[in-house]
Design an enzyme around this catalytic site. Structure first.
Site: not given
Ligand code: TYM
Length: 330
Positions: A111, A195, A198
């Site tokens: 990032k 990947k 969003k």
């Molecule tokens: P975030 O909001 O970017 O994504 C949420 C979840 O979606 C999964 N994900 C994907 N899985 C497969 N293929 C993709 N292209 C893809 N894009 C996103 C992510 O792996 C995630 O599981 N930091 C985390 C949010 C968070 C969190 C936590 C997760 C904050 N605290 C504690 C688990 C436990 C995040 O930014 O996810």
């Protein structure tokens, strides 16, 4: 029952990657585990957010959780900022984390790769994995279901927990990662080496959970494939492989079964099967989301109850942390 924690950050509209990598899998896990699922709004503000949009999106995501089959009677659903223990524990853990291990996080490196000047990088972005660690450890989660991109962060949470335990004495459960099989990493439809995200500028790169059927069909028909022309599950055909993974995650097929189904058939036919599987999946979810958003008081009841339940668990752990660190109890 073993416990899991997971969350999605409301920094943009949710994609098929979020749905298959996380939310759909969470719905399956609720039968087996005691689940805490959060909308992590404090994570979203590590990058600029439009306040009205953030508020709206946070509620929409809660509606998406429920519409996707996550049962608020079985799981604790809450908004991260409603439980102040997350911010408090995050500071306590920040003081037990070094710059080096945060600098090694690949998401942070990605990032900030294009930013030349440290002045332009928010410190929230750097500390983000510590807040995530607090999320997980406060609930003494045994496991954390995420997509592959978040695996390194969960491993860091485990390291931080282990260090805290050995510095002060046993405090935290060490969390494991749960990654879905075919949906661990859904790829960008325009560039299957990346990947699906969003935050991508090109809307043809991703499918949104709330995309209309005609939009889904158009985006899938434009998805980048190759000139080989045979539906096969190999590294040489990353675009086709990604579409096979999507179909498998939606329908519960194995990759080999999909290859058999489309033997002797072209990409057009294959793509239209993928598109229809998506439309079938999302049409009822979208209708339910609209219904839920039209009765806000019901959602409010759910997130208030969730925050109460979550606070109770989080406070227990926070008190323990404060005591061990040497803060005087109130
Ligand atoms: P975030 O909001 O970017 O994504 C949420 C979840 O979606 C999964 N994900 C994907 N899985 C497969 N293929 C993709 N292209 C893809 N894009 C996103 C992510 O792996 C995630 O599981 N930091 C985390 C949010 C968070 C969190 C936590 C997760 C904050 N605290 C504690 C688990 C436990 C995040 O930014 O996810």
């Amino acid at each position: 029952k073993k416990r899991i924690f997971s969350g999605v950050k409301p920094s943009g509209d949710l994609t098929l990657g979020n749905y298959l990598g996380a939310i759909k899998n969470w719905a399956t896990l609720q039968e087996e585990y005691e689940c805490f699922y959060s909308i992590v709004d404090l994570h979203a503000i590590t990058v600029k957010q439009e306040p009205a949009e953030l508020r709206k999106r946070t509620l929409e995501i809660l509606a998406i959780y429920i519409a996707s089959g996550i049962d608020p009677e079985k799981c604790t659903l809450f908004i991260q900022s409603h439980v102040p223990a997350h911010s408090e524990a995050s500071w306590l853990l920040t003081c037990n984390t070094n710059m080096g291990e945060l600098s090694r996080m690949t998401q942070y490196k990605d990032k900030t790769a294009k930013v030349k000047d440290n002045e332009a990088i928010g410190s929230g972005l750097f500390n983000y994995p510590v807040l995530m660690t607090a999320d997980i450890l406060l609930y003494q989660a045994d496991a954390v279901p995420v997509g592959v991109d978040q695996k390194q962060h969960v491993e860091l949470a485990r390291d931080i927990a282990q260090r805290f335990n050995s510095t002060y004495s046993d405090t935290f459960v060490l969390p494991d990662v749960i990654v879905p099989k075919e949906a661990a990493k859904i790829m960008d439809l325009q560039d299957p080496s990346r990947k699906m995200s969003k935050s991508d500028d090109n809307p043809n790169s991703f499918i949104l959970i709330m995309d209309k059927p005609e939009v889904i069909r158009k985006k899938i028909s434009r998805a980048v494939t190759d000139s080989i022309g045979v539906v096969n599950y190999t590294d040489e055909q990353p675009g086709v492989r990604n579409l096979i993974n999507i179909l498998c995650a939606l329908k519960g097929y194995k990759p080999d079964e999909v290859v058999d189904m489309f033997r002797g058939k072209g990409y057009a036919e294959f793509k239209s099967a993928v598109a229809e599987a998506l439309v079938d999946e999302f049409t009822p979810v979208q209708a339910k989301v609209r219904e839920l958003l039209s009765e806000k008081s019901k959602l409010e009841e759910i997130y208030k109850k969730g925050a109460e339940r979550a606070s109770y668990e989080a406070q227990k752990t926070l008190r323990k942390m404060q005591k061990k660190i040497g803060l005087v109890p109130r």
